[in-house]
Design a protein around this motif. Structure first.
Motif, short mmCIF file in Angstrom:
data_model
loop_
_atom_site.label_atom_id
_atom_site.label_comp_id
_atom_site.label_asym_id
_atom_site.label_seq_id
_atom_site.Cartn_x
_atom_site.Cartn_y
_atom_site.Cartn_z
N GLU A 1 0.84 -1.21 0.00
CA GLU A 1 0.00 0.00 0.00
C GLU A 1 0.87 1.26 0.00
O GLU A 1 0.56 2.25 -0.68
N VAL A 2 1.96 1.20 0.76
CA VAL A 2 2.85 2.36 0.80
C VAL A 2 3.47 2.59 -0.58
O VAL A 2 3.59 3.73 -1.05
N ASN A 3 3.83 1.50 -1.24
CA ASN A 3 4.39 1.63 -2.58
C ASN A 3 3.38 2.21 -3.56
O ASN A 3 3.72 3.03 -4.43
N THR A 4 2.10 1.81 -3.41
CA THR A 4 1.05 2.34 -4.29
C THR A 4 0.89 3.83 -4.09
O THR A 4 0.78 4.61 -5.05
N VAL A 5 0.84 4.26 -2.82
CA VAL A 5 0.69 5.69 -2.52
C VAL A 5 1.89 6.47 -3.04
O VAL A 5 1.75 7.56 -3.59
N GLN A 6 3.06 5.89 -2.88
CA GLN A 6 4.26 6.57 -3.35
C GLN A 6 4.23 6.74 -4.87
O GLN A 6 4.59 7.80 -5.40
N ASN A 7 3.80 5.70 -5.58
CA ASN A 7 3.71 5.79 -7.04
C ASN A 7 2.70 6.84 -7.47
O ASN A 7 2.94 7.60 -8.42
N GLU A 8 1.56 6.88 -6.78
CA GLU A 8 0.56 7.89 -7.12
C GLU A 8 1.07 9.30 -6.85
O GLU A 8 0.81 10.23 -7.62
N THR A 9 1.79 9.44 -5.75
CA THR A 9 2.35 10.75 -5.41
C THR A 9 3.35 11.20 -6.49
O THR A 9 3.36 12.36 -6.90
N ASP A 10 4.18 10.26 -6.92
CA ASP A 10 5.13 10.58 -7.97
C ASP A 10 4.42 10.96 -9.26
O ASP A 10 4.85 11.88 -9.98
N LEU A 11 3.30 10.27 -9.54
CA LEU A 11 2.55 10.58 -10.76
C LEU A 11 1.94 11.98 -10.69
O LEU A 11 1.98 12.75 -11.66
N VAL A 12 1.39 12.32 -9.52
CA VAL A 12 0.81 13.66 -9.36
C VAL A 12 1.88 14.73 -9.47
O VAL A 12 1.69 15.78 -10.09
N GLY A 13 3.04 14.47 -8.86
CA GLY A 13 4.12 15.44 -8.94
C GLY A 13 4.57 15.65 -10.38
O GLY A 13 4.85 16.78 -10.79
N ALA A 14 4.64 14.57 -11.15
CA ALA A 14 5.03 14.71 -12.55
C ALA A 14 3.99 15.51 -13.33
O ALA A 14 4.34 16.35 -14.18
N ALA A 15 2.69 15.29 -13.04
CA ALA A 15 1.64 16.04 -13.72
C ALA A 15 1.72 17.52 -13.37
O ALA A 15 1.53 18.39 -14.24
N VAL A 16 2.03 17.82 -12.11
CA VAL A 16 2.14 19.22 -11.70
C VAL A 16 3.31 19.89 -12.42
O VAL A 16 3.21 21.03 -12.89
N ARG A 17 4.43 19.16 -12.52
CA ARG A 17 5.59 19.74 -13.21
C ARG A 17 5.30 19.98 -14.68
O ARG A 17 5.73 21.00 -15.24
N VAL A 18 4.57 19.05 -15.31
CA VAL A 18 4.24 19.26 -16.72
C VAL A 18 3.25 20.41 -16.88
O VAL A 18 3.40 21.27 -17.78
N GLY A 19 2.23 20.45 -16.03
CA GLY A 19 1.23 21.52 -16.13
C GLY A 19 1.81 22.89 -15.84
O GLY A 19 1.37 23.90 -16.43
#
Length: 288
Positions: free
Chosen positions: A155-173
């Protein structure tokens, strides 16, 4: 007293195997030679006035034994005269067979040595292979243990992956973000005295659509276009304003539009292009 031996006596003495007739003849010859020598010496002493020595007849004189003959081996390089003759009657085939047997023994010795070396090398390789297998088994066991432990943190790995995905989207946006309030404040500071900024129109790039570039050869690359409209009660100092606009971040070029007079008020337009240096980089790693 000297004794002279015949060749037959010398061969008899060297061989050490006396024969009956040859031995008798040799002894008789030796005794006769001894008597002749004794008589010769007696005659010589009488001729010089010495006392005569008693003589002995051939029958009464005992036979003097021959002196011992040394049987020492002759030195190297010296030919032994009267030695025992030797003849090698061994056929050449026997020598060739013996030589071949020696070669066969040497060949088998080499084969045995090679087998021993191969055996030692094989044993050494087997030992190293066994050690490598044991190390591999230990590493695999440790890897399996780590995988089992990490399964509890799925579960921690899943949350970490989602966090990384959101961070990447913020950087692109936020890659095309420009801090417009701060930027417009800098634009307003460039307006000459007697002129007021009336309207501002902004056309900028988006993260998903590339900004359209100019087709005019002398115009540079841009990521946004700003159109200003200013008013003044007197004739506006547009050249001074264009010079002041060069101090803006990301300034590419600027051009003046028309100046119109209506009800005693002058209205002037200015178009400014800016490049990527105007980005705030607030959402990128470099901006943090």
């Amino acid at each position: 007293m000297k004794f002279y031996l015949t060749k037959a006596a010398q061969r008899q003495a060297e061989s050490g195997e006396p024969r009956s007739q040859d031995g008798a003849r040799a002894r008789a010859s030796t005794a006769s030679a001894a008597l002749d020598e004794s008589s010769r010496r007696a005659r010589s002493r009488r001729s010089v006035g010495q006392a005569p020595a008693p003589t002995a007849t051939a029958a009464s004189a005992p036979a003097a034994p021959p002196p011992p003959i040394s049987r020492s081996k002759p030195a190297k390089g010296v030919i032994a005269i009267g030695g025992v003759p030797r003849v090698d009657l061994l056929p050449p085939e026997v020598r060739a067979e013996r030589h071949a047997a020696v070669n066969v023994r040497r060949a088998w010795t080499g084969v045995v040595g090679l087998v021993v070396i191969v055996g030692v090398a094989g044993a050494t390789a087997a030992i190293y292979a066994s050690a490598a297998t044991a190390t591999l088994a230990s590493s695999q066991k440790e890897t399996s243990s780590l995988i089992m432990q990490s399964a509890g943190f799925s579960e921690v790995n899943t949350v970490q992956n989602e966090t990384d995905l959101v961070g990447a989207a913020v950087r692109v946006g936020g890659s095309t973000d420009i801090d417009w309030p701060s930027y417009l404040a800098k634009v307003k500071a460039t307006v000459p005295n007697g002129m007021e900024l009336a309207t501002v129109t902004i056309d900028s790039a988006t993260p998903v659509v590339a900004y359209a570039q100019a087709t005019t050869p002398l115009e540079g690359q841009r990521v946004a276009t700003l159109t200003f409209s200013s008013t003044s009660s007197s004739l506006p100092d547009v050249p001074t304003w264009l010079t002041s606009l060069r101090t803006l971040p990301g300034y590419t070029d600027a051009s003046a539009g028309t100046v119109a007079l209506s009800a005693g008020v002058y209205t002037s337009n200015v178009v400014v292009h800016v490049d990527s240096e105007a980005f705030s980089k607030a959402y990128s790693k470099e901006g943090k």
